[in-house]
Write a protein that holds these residues in place. Structure first.
Motif, PDB file in Angstrom:
ATOM      1  N   SER A  12      72.991  31.144  23.822  1.00  0.00           N
ATOM      2  CA  SER A  12      72.112  31.029  22.653  1.00  0.00           C
ATOM      3  C   SER A  12      72.494  29.738  21.951  1.00  0.00           C
ATOM      4  O   SER A  12      73.675  29.441  21.822  1.00  0.00           O
ATOM      5  CB  SER A  12      72.323  32.162  21.662  1.00  0.00           C
ATOM      6  OG  SER A  12      72.214  33.401  22.292  1.00  0.00           O
ATOM      7  N   TYR A  13      71.520  28.964  21.502  1.00  0.00           N
ATOM      8  CA  TYR A  13      71.823  27.789  20.683  1.00  0.00           C
ATOM      9  C   TYR A  13      71.897  28.203  19.211  1.00  0.00           C
ATOM     10  O   TYR A  13      72.594  27.609  18.414  1.00  0.00           O
ATOM     11  CB  TYR A  13      70.772  26.699  20.862  1.00  0.00           C
ATOM     12  CG  TYR A  13      70.770  26.076  22.243  1.00  0.00           C
ATOM     13  CD1 TYR A  13      71.733  25.120  22.599  1.00  0.00           C
ATOM     14  CD2 TYR A  13      69.819  26.432  23.185  1.00  0.00           C
ATOM     15  CE1 TYR A  13      71.729  24.537  23.851  1.00  0.00           C
ATOM     16  CE2 TYR A  13      69.807  25.845  24.449  1.00  0.00           C
ATOM     17  CZ  TYR A  13      70.765  24.907  24.782  1.00  0.00           C
ATOM     18  OH  TYR A  13      70.763  24.332  26.022  1.00  0.00           O
ATOM     19  N   GLN A  14      71.100  29.265  18.874  1.00  0.00           N
ATOM     20  CA  GLN A  14      71.142  29.823  17.515  1.00  0.00           C
ATOM     21  C   GLN A  14      71.442  31.304  17.641  1.00  0.00           C
ATOM     22  O   GLN A  14      70.933  31.940  18.566  1.00  0.00           O
ATOM     23  CB  GLN A  14      69.791  29.681  16.832  1.00  0.00           C
ATOM     24  CG  GLN A  14      69.333  28.260  16.613  1.00  0.00           C
ATOM     25  CD  GLN A  14      67.814  28.207  16.490  1.00  0.00           C
ATOM     26  OE1 GLN A  14      67.189  29.090  15.925  1.00  0.00           O
ATOM     27  NE2 GLN A  14      67.228  27.168  17.049  1.00  0.00           N
ATOM     28  N   GLY A  37      59.869  27.719  36.526  1.00  0.00           N
ATOM     29  CA  GLY A  37      59.417  28.529  35.400  1.00  0.00           C
ATOM     30  C   GLY A  37      58.733  27.665  34.366  1.00  0.00           C
ATOM     31  O   GLY A  37      58.848  26.435  34.409  1.00  0.00           O
ATOM     32  N   PRO A  38      58.036  28.305  33.423  1.00  0.00           N
ATOM     33  CA  PRO A  38      57.318  27.538  32.401  1.00  0.00           C
ATOM     34  C   PRO A  38      58.277  26.792  31.485  1.00  0.00           C
ATOM     35  O   PRO A  38      59.465  27.123  31.409  1.00  0.00           O
ATOM     36  CB  PRO A  38      56.540  28.606  31.628  1.00  0.00           C
ATOM     37  CG  PRO A  38      57.246  29.884  31.902  1.00  0.00           C
ATOM     38  CD  PRO A  38      57.874  29.755  33.246  1.00  0.00           C
ATOM     39  N   SER A  39      57.753  25.816  30.784  1.00  0.00           N
ATOM     40  CA  SER A  39      58.526  25.029  29.843  1.00  0.00           C
ATOM     41  C   SER A  39      59.176  25.954  28.813  1.00  0.00           C
ATOM     42  O   SER A  39      58.540  26.872  28.304  1.00  0.00           O
ATOM     43  CB  SER A  39      57.576  24.044  29.170  1.00  0.00           C
ATOM     44  OG  SER A  39      58.268  23.351  28.189  1.00  0.00           O
ATOM     45  N   GLY A  40      60.453  25.723  28.545  1.00  0.00           N
ATOM     46  CA  GLY A  40      61.144  26.510  27.519  1.00  0.00           C
ATOM     47  C   GLY A  40      61.813  27.784  28.022  1.00  0.00           C
ATOM     48  O   GLY A  40      62.423  28.510  27.240  1.00  0.00           O
ATOM     49  N   CYS A  41      61.746  28.049  29.337  1.00  0.00           N
ATOM     50  CA  CYS A  41      62.300  29.323  29.827  1.00  0.00           C
ATOM     51  C   CYS A  41      63.812  29.254  30.060  1.00  0.00           C
ATOM     52  O   CYS A  41      64.438  30.259  30.368  1.00  0.00           O
ATOM     53  CB  CYS A  41      61.584  29.778  31.099  1.00  0.00           C
ATOM     54  SG  CYS A  41      62.007  28.826  32.569  1.00  0.00           S
ATOM     55  N   GLY A  42      64.403  28.053  29.939  1.00  0.00           N
ATOM     56  CA  GLY A  42      65.858  27.951  30.036  1.00  0.00           C
ATOM     57  C   GLY A  42      66.376  27.265  31.294  1.00  0.00           C
ATOM     58  O   GLY A  42      67.583  27.264  31.548  1.00  0.00           O
ATOM     59  N   LYS A  43      65.487  26.639  32.057  1.00  0.00           N
ATOM     60  CA  LYS A  43      65.896  26.000  33.320  1.00  0.00           C
ATOM     61  C   LYS A  43      66.906  24.878  33.095  1.00  0.00           C
ATOM     62  O   LYS A  43      67.956  24.834  33.734  1.00  0.00           O
ATOM     63  CB  LYS A  43      64.665  25.401  34.050  1.00  0.00           C
ATOM     64  CG  LYS A  43      63.528  26.357  34.263  1.00  0.00           C
ATOM     65  CD  LYS A  43      62.374  25.688  34.982  1.00  0.00           C
ATOM     66  CE  LYS A  43      61.655  24.598  34.206  1.00  0.00           C
ATOM     67  NZ  LYS A  43      60.962  25.040  32.989  1.00  0.00           N
ATOM     68  N   SER A  44      66.577  23.957  32.182  1.00  0.00           N
ATOM     69  CA  SER A  44      67.475  22.819  31.950  1.00  0.00           C
ATOM     70  C   SER A  44      68.803  23.291  31.377  1.00  0.00           C
ATOM     71  O   SER A  44      69.852  22.733  31.705  1.00  0.00           O
ATOM     72  CB  SER A  44      66.829  21.812  30.996  1.00  0.00           C
ATOM     73  OG  SER A  44      65.707  21.234  31.590  1.00  0.00           O
ATOM     74  N   THR A  45      68.755  24.303  30.539  1.00  0.00           N
ATOM     75  CA  THR A  45      69.996  24.841  29.971  1.00  0.00           C
ATOM     76  C   THR A  45      70.914  25.328  31.092  1.00  0.00           C
ATOM     77  O   THR A  45      72.109  25.008  31.112  1.00  0.00           O
ATOM     78  CB  THR A  45      69.677  25.990  28.987  1.00  0.00           C
ATOM     79  OG1 THR A  45      68.888  25.456  27.910  1.00  0.00           O
ATOM     80  CG2 THR A  45      70.943  26.615  28.438  1.00  0.00           C
ATOM     81  N   LEU A  46      70.363  26.053  32.044  1.00  0.00           N
ATOM     82  CA  LEU A  46      71.175  26.558  33.150  1.00  0.00           C
ATOM     83  C   LEU A  46      71.737  25.396  33.984  1.00  0.00           C
ATOM     84  O   LEU A  46      72.910  25.397  34.369  1.00  0.00           O
ATOM     85  CB  LEU A  46      70.342  27.503  34.033  1.00  0.00           C
ATOM     86  CG  LEU A  46      71.067  28.141  35.199  1.00  0.00           C
ATOM     87  CD1 LEU A  46      72.312  28.902  34.733  1.00  0.00           C
ATOM     88  CD2 LEU A  46      70.150  29.096  35.964  1.00  0.00           C
TER      89      LEU A  46
END
Ligand code: ADP
Ligand code: MG
Length: 345
Positions: A12-14, A37-46
């Motif tokens: 979580s970022y927040q 996955g769609p934009s914002g689903c957490g791909k780059s974070t992973l």
């Protein structure tokens, strides 16, 4: 070749807004694996967690069985390629590719050999002395790829690397990246929101939605036999048919009773199935699993035609390659083969 094992990763970022829910994933040695996955689903974070650029809240990551969750990025031997290339504009192509090797304190002769080999691999050898701003977007992305490959990474991470390129160049680069990964026997994790990219390049893929992996499969299986509605729609056009199943072979749908291979062993109750538009056949006579439908729309794309039908007040989409002339307003029998109706969870 490196295996990657992700266990129970959360982020979580927040507080109270989870971006990754407990997430498990194993990528096999030498695999070209996609996170789709769609934009914002957490791909780059992973991906950033794998690179060591973002710290997870919980969970563990292993490369070849060794836990690396707390290791800093430079100790992981993971190289990343970004959408915006992230090259140094004031350095030559050669110096950009040499950068990581110099930082690692490699010998001059080794650096020279690795840089040349990497530029050769991405077919940019003759551009070694050029400055970055004089290159096209496609050439810059090749340099970024060479820079990542030069350090002989144990794991290659690619974050939407082709999103800034035009459609034709993207197509060539898809083939090139796959060729390079296979030639070098690299384990690679590739992030994209583009289903064509994932389906055409991946050995296996994970479909992600809101911080959760919905399905992990080969492109063929994920497309042909999606486990749920989200995966079915994200990977392509799909017709969904909802009905009541009696638990003994009768599936009552708005189109009448339909036979569906996937119902075997299912309990009585509401049952939803999907069928891809290209799996429906426009027939000439009514028969088993055939429904009369009125042709209401047509959209020609060149290689195929997408027809819109209406039956029982619902829309059904059918695609046909080499389509004959058909008149709007006429009624056609649509055959839904029982083995092409895929039961969803
Ligand atoms: P994707 O790559 O699938 O588009 P991201 O991993 O970039 O998704 O982002 C997932 C969610 O996390 C988004 O809601 C995004 O706004 C949020 N997010 C990403 N990075 C940060 C950050 N550094 N700080 C706060 N929120 C972030
Ligand atoms: Mg992203």
């Amino acid at each position: 070749m490196t295996s990657v094992e992700i266990r129970g990763i959360t982020k979580s970022y927040q507080p109270g807004v989870p971006v990754l829910k407990p997430l498990d994933l194993v990528v096999n040695p030498g695999e070209l694996f996609f996170l789709l996955g769609p934009s914002g689903c957490g791909k780059s974070t992973l991906l950033r967690i794998l690179a060591g650029l973002v710290e997870p809240d919980a969970g563990s990551i292993r490369f070849n069985g060794t836990e690396i969750t707390k290791l800093p990025p430079e100790k992981r031997r993971a190289a990343m390629v970004f959408q915006n290339y992230a090259l140094w504009p004031h350095l030559s192509v050669y110096e950009n590719v040499a950068f990581g090797l110099r930082a690692a304190g490699e010998k001059k002769a080794d650096i020279d050999r690795e840089v040349k080999a990497a530029l050769e691999l991405v077919r940019m050898a003759e551009y070694a002395d050029r400055r970055i701003p004089s290159l096209s977007g496609g050439q810059q992305q090749r340099v970024a790829l060479a820079r990542a490959l030069a350090v002989k990474p144990a794991l290659l991470l690619l974050d939407e690397p082709l999103s800034n390129l035009d459609a034709r160049l993207r197509d060539t680069m898809r083939r090139e990246i796959r060729r390079i990964c296979k030639e070098r026997q690299l384990t690679a994790i590739y992030v994209t929101h583009d289903r064509q990219e994932a389906l055409s390049m991946a050995d296996r893929l994970a479909v992600m939605d809101q911080g959760v992996i919905r399905q992990i499969d080969t492109p063929e299986r994920a497309y042909n036999a999606p486990a749920e509605k989200f995966v079915a729609s994200f990977l392509g056009d799909a017709n969904f048919i909802e009905g009541e199943y009696d638990g003994a072979g009768r599936w009552n749908t708005p189109f009448g009773v339909l036979a569906c291979d996937g119902t075997a062993g299912k309990p009585a109750g509401n049952l939803c199935a999907m069928i891809r538009p290209e799996r429906i056949r426009i027939g000439t006579e009514l028969g088993m699993n055939t429904i009369p439908a009125v042709l209401t729309g047509r959209s020609f794309t060149g290689e195929s035609c997408e027809w819109e039908f209406e039956a029982a007040g619902r829309k059904i989409v059918v695609t046909e390659s080499a389509p004959p002339e058909r008149k709007l307003g006429e009624t056609f029998p649509l055959l839904l083969p029982p083995d092409q109706l895929i039961v969803l969870q």
